[in-house]
Design a protein around this motif. Sequence first.
Motif, PDB file in Angstrom:
ATOM      1  N   THR A  36       0.826  -1.205   0.000  1.00 40.02           N
ATOM      2  CA  THR A  36       0.000   0.000   0.000  1.00 40.02           C
ATOM      3  C   THR A  36       0.859   1.253   0.000  1.00 40.02           C
ATOM      4  O   THR A  36       0.567   2.216  -0.707  1.00 40.02           O
ATOM      5  N   LEU A  37       1.921   1.252   0.784  1.00 39.70           N
ATOM      6  CA  LEU A  37       2.779   2.423   0.851  1.00 39.70           C
ATOM      7  C   LEU A  37       3.572   2.630  -0.437  1.00 39.70           C
ATOM      8  O   LEU A  37       3.784   3.750  -0.880  1.00 39.70           O
ATOM      9  N   PRO A  47       0.342   2.847  -4.084  1.00 36.60           N
ATOM     10  CA  PRO A  47      -0.978   3.258  -3.625  1.00 36.60           C
ATOM     11  C   PRO A  47      -2.072   3.067  -4.655  1.00 36.60           C
ATOM     12  O   PRO A  47      -3.236   2.965  -4.308  1.00 36.60           O
ATOM     13  N   ARG A 105       0.841  12.898   1.901  1.00 33.22           N
ATOM     14  CA  ARG A 105       1.032  11.692   1.082  1.00 33.22           C
ATOM     15  C   ARG A 105       1.168  10.424   1.936  1.00 33.22           C
ATOM     16  O   ARG A 105       0.524   9.419   1.666  1.00 33.22           O
ATOM     17  N   ALA A 163      -1.541   7.343   2.373  1.00 31.78           N
ATOM     18  CA  ALA A 163      -1.213   5.933   2.133  1.00 31.78           C
ATOM     19  C   ALA A 163      -1.613   5.080   3.338  1.00 31.78           C
ATOM     20  O   ALA A 163      -2.172   3.982   3.182  1.00 31.78           O
ATOM     21  N   ARG A 184      -5.357   4.716   3.315  1.00 32.89           N
ATOM     22  CA  ARG A 184      -5.815   3.702   2.359  1.00 32.89           C
ATOM     23  C   ARG A 184      -5.620   2.294   2.916  1.00 32.89           C
ATOM     24  O   ARG A 184      -6.443   1.406   2.663  1.00 32.89           O
ATOM     25  N   SER A 185      -4.558   2.068   3.669  1.00 33.88           N
ATOM     26  CA  SER A 185      -4.340   0.757   4.286  1.00 33.88           C
ATOM     27  C   SER A 185      -5.453   0.432   5.284  1.00 33.88           C
ATOM     28  O   SER A 185      -5.983  -0.683   5.301  1.00 33.88           O
TER      29      SER A 185
END
Length: 109
Positions: free
Chosen positions: A11-12, A15, A33, A37, A40-41
Amino acid sequence: MWSQAAALWLTLLRPSLTTGHGADPAAPPPSGRLAAAMYRSVRHYRVAVSPTRPPCCPYTPSCSTYAVQALHRHGAVHGGRLILARLLRCRPGAARRRAHQDPVPPARH
């Protein structure tokens, strides 16, 4: 454990693989940013993993909701520290001492 760590690194580093879940109702995406990320995880966990498992968090709000809110309010560094501290105290005994309530602290300006 390794699969969770691999998913976090994926994910990092990439993305674009985790986009499509949209904004979380608990908090909008953060602007940074790295925080985005991490957000999103957590969103991936909330959408894809959490529904397949029984609820087990002893706190209100749940740990994943706490993570989304902490990233939104505090960013990646301070929010990440808050999330780590919350995960380390996420057990029934600690929750009872806090009356099962553990909200995200307000942002300092």
